[in-house]
Design a protein around this motif. Structure first.
Motif, short mmCIF file in Angstrom:
data_model
loop_
_atom_site.label_atom_id
_atom_site.label_comp_id
_atom_site.label_asym_id
_atom_site.label_seq_id
_atom_site.Cartn_x
_atom_site.Cartn_y
_atom_site.Cartn_z
N PHE A 1 9.61 5.40 -46.15
CA PHE A 1 11.56 5.87 -46.17
C PHE A 1 11.38 6.98 -45.43
O PHE A 1 10.50 7.90 -45.94
N VAL A 2 11.86 7.29 -44.44
CA VAL A 2 12.16 8.53 -43.05
C VAL A 2 13.37 9.40 -44.24
O VAL A 2 13.38 10.20 -44.92
N ARG A 3 14.56 8.31 -43.30
CA ARG A 3 16.03 9.12 -43.46
C ARG A 3 17.10 8.20 -43.31
O ARG A 3 16.80 7.45 -42.37
N THR A 4 18.11 8.19 -43.68
CA THR A 4 18.96 7.72 -43.34
C THR A 4 20.72 8.34 -43.26
O THR A 4 20.57 9.23 -44.32
N ARG A 5 21.46 7.68 -42.31
CA ARG A 5 22.32 8.61 -42.33
C ARG A 5 23.72 7.65 -41.84
O ARG A 5 23.41 6.53 -40.96
N GLY A 6 24.69 8.37 -42.01
CA GLY A 6 26.29 6.48 -41.88
C GLY A 6 26.93 7.40 -42.37
O GLY A 6 27.83 8.51 -42.64
N GLY A 7 28.80 6.58 -41.51
CA GLY A 7 29.68 7.04 -41.51
C GLY A 7 31.01 6.52 -40.89
O GLY A 7 29.92 5.60 -39.68
N PHE A 8 31.66 6.66 -40.71
CA PHE A 8 32.59 6.55 -39.43
C PHE A 8 32.16 7.09 -37.98
O PHE A 8 32.91 8.37 -38.26
N TYR A 9 32.19 6.13 -36.85
CA TYR A 9 32.47 7.00 -35.44
C TYR A 9 33.51 6.74 -34.63
O TYR A 9 34.05 5.63 -34.60
N THR A 10 33.30 7.45 -33.33
CA THR A 10 34.06 7.15 -31.99
C THR A 10 33.59 7.51 -31.02
O THR A 10 32.29 8.19 -31.62
N LEU A 11 33.46 6.72 -30.55
CA LEU A 11 32.36 6.36 -28.97
C LEU A 11 33.93 7.72 -27.68
O LEU A 11 34.63 7.20 -27.93
N GLU A 12 33.30 8.69 -26.97
CA GLU A 12 34.10 8.73 -27.19
C GLU A 12 32.84 10.19 -25.88
O GLU A 12 32.05 10.32 -25.20
N GLY A 13 33.26 9.11 -24.49
CA GLY A 13 32.82 8.75 -22.95
C GLY A 13 31.36 8.71 -22.83
O GLY A 13 30.94 7.66 -23.52
N ASP A 14 30.33 9.35 -23.14
CA ASP A 14 29.05 8.75 -23.24
C ASP A 14 28.11 9.05 -25.16
O ASP A 14 26.82 9.57 -25.12
N SER A 15 28.76 9.79 -25.85
CA SER A 15 28.45 10.29 -27.01
C SER A 15 29.16 9.74 -27.74
O SER A 15 29.82 8.84 -28.37
N ILE A 16 28.25 8.96 -29.11
CA ILE A 16 28.37 8.68 -30.09
C ILE A 16 28.81 9.96 -31.11
O ILE A 16 28.03 10.06 -31.27
N LYS A 17 29.82 10.18 -31.68
CA LYS A 17 30.00 10.88 -32.77
C LYS A 17 30.39 10.15 -34.55
O LYS A 17 30.83 9.35 -34.04
N VAL A 18 29.63 11.00 -35.00
CA VAL A 18 29.29 10.46 -36.50
C VAL A 18 30.18 11.26 -37.34
O VAL A 18 29.53 12.51 -37.74
N GLN A 19 31.11 11.52 -37.98
CA GLN A 19 32.01 11.45 -39.36
C GLN A 19 30.81 11.24 -40.70
O GLN A 19 31.27 10.17 -41.35
N LEU A 20 29.75 11.65 -41.02
CA LEU A 20 28.78 11.02 -41.94
C LEU A 20 30.19 11.15 -43.44
O LEU A 20 30.41 12.23 -44.39
N GLU A 21 29.72 10.11 -44.31
CA GLU A 21 29.71 9.89 -45.31
C GLU A 21 28.36 10.36 -46.06
O GLU A 21 28.49 10.57 -47.58
#
Length: 236
Positions: A62-82
């Motif tokens: 196992f290396v790592r995991t990240r996650g949360g609620f995301y939004t798509l803005e243009g060509d970007s994925i932005k995630v507010q991590l939980e």
């Protein structure tokens, strides 16, 4: 004649390029590797508003995991991590990366290009995001709700599952595991592909019983120590 052809073709080209630029990833599971680390597996699971990004190897590690609620803005994925398993090292409470779609392939740019191919869609009984609520049976006892910062999330989509235990206020990460699953005719099976606490668990298949009761998932069987287990999970 040339002018009329140009008038006809130009709107078509504009529509084509606009659709390519604004193509968005569909909910599902995306898997891939990158040229710098061909043994490293990148997995993204996403529904309409939540995204989990996990990295592991077939070693297995196992290396790592990240996650949360995301939004798509243009060509970007932005995630507010939980949650962020590497929080003690990087202190990150958000992540963002640019992306593009190449057919059913999600191409990420997080300092390097990573191509992830969408796996085949597979609808099953327990698909969804679930939060651990309480130990069963249900006798009206107190539950862990959305407002509780201590959470255990199970995210199931297109035949892939992952559980993550974390604390949203302190960003303390307690563990995760995941792989493939089936849920059919009251039998829930997990096939473990990665496990942050104990690599020796990788490759194991675990069978449980399940029952949907309203917005609850009643999860019963035996734990890894062979002891009776009864958990209730609530749909998020």
């Amino acid at each position: 004649m040339k002018y009329s052809i140009i008038k006809l073709v130009t709107p078509v080209l504009i529509a084509f390029f606009c659709s390519a630029i604004w193509a968005q990833p569909a909910p599902g599971v995306y898997l891939g590797t990158d040229s710098e680390s061909p043994d490293l597996i990148h997995e993204i699971k996403m529904n309409d508003n939540y995204l989990v990004y996990t990295e592991y190897t077939n070693a297995p590690d196992f290396v790592r995991t990240r996650g949360g609620f995301y939004t798509l803005e243009g060509d970007s994925i932005k995630v507010q991590l939980e949650f962020n398993s590497a929080f003690e090292k990087d202190g990150a409470k958000a992540m963002a990366f640019s992306y593009s779609m190449d057919g059913d392939k999600l191409v990420l740019n997080e300092g390097k290009l990573i191509g992830l191919k969408q796996v085949k869609s597979k609808d099953q009984d327990l698909d969804g995001a679930w939060l651990f609520a309480t130990r069963g049976p249900d006798t009206g006892q107190d539950r862990r709700g959305e407002s509780n910062p201590r959470k255990t999330l199970k995210f199931l989509i297109d035949g892939h599952f992952q559980w993550i235990a974390y604390h949203t206020e302190t960003m303390r990460f307690s563990g995760t595991g995941g792989g493939s699953f089936t849920s059919e005719d009251g039998v829930y099976t997990e096939n473990i592909a990665y496990f942050s606490r104990d690599n020796s668990r990788v490759g194991a298949s675990l069978n449980f019983n399940y029952e949907r009761k309203g917005d609850d998932w009643h999860h019963t069987g035996k734990n890894s120590r062979g002891e009776p287990m009864y958990e209730i999970w609530a749909i998020r």
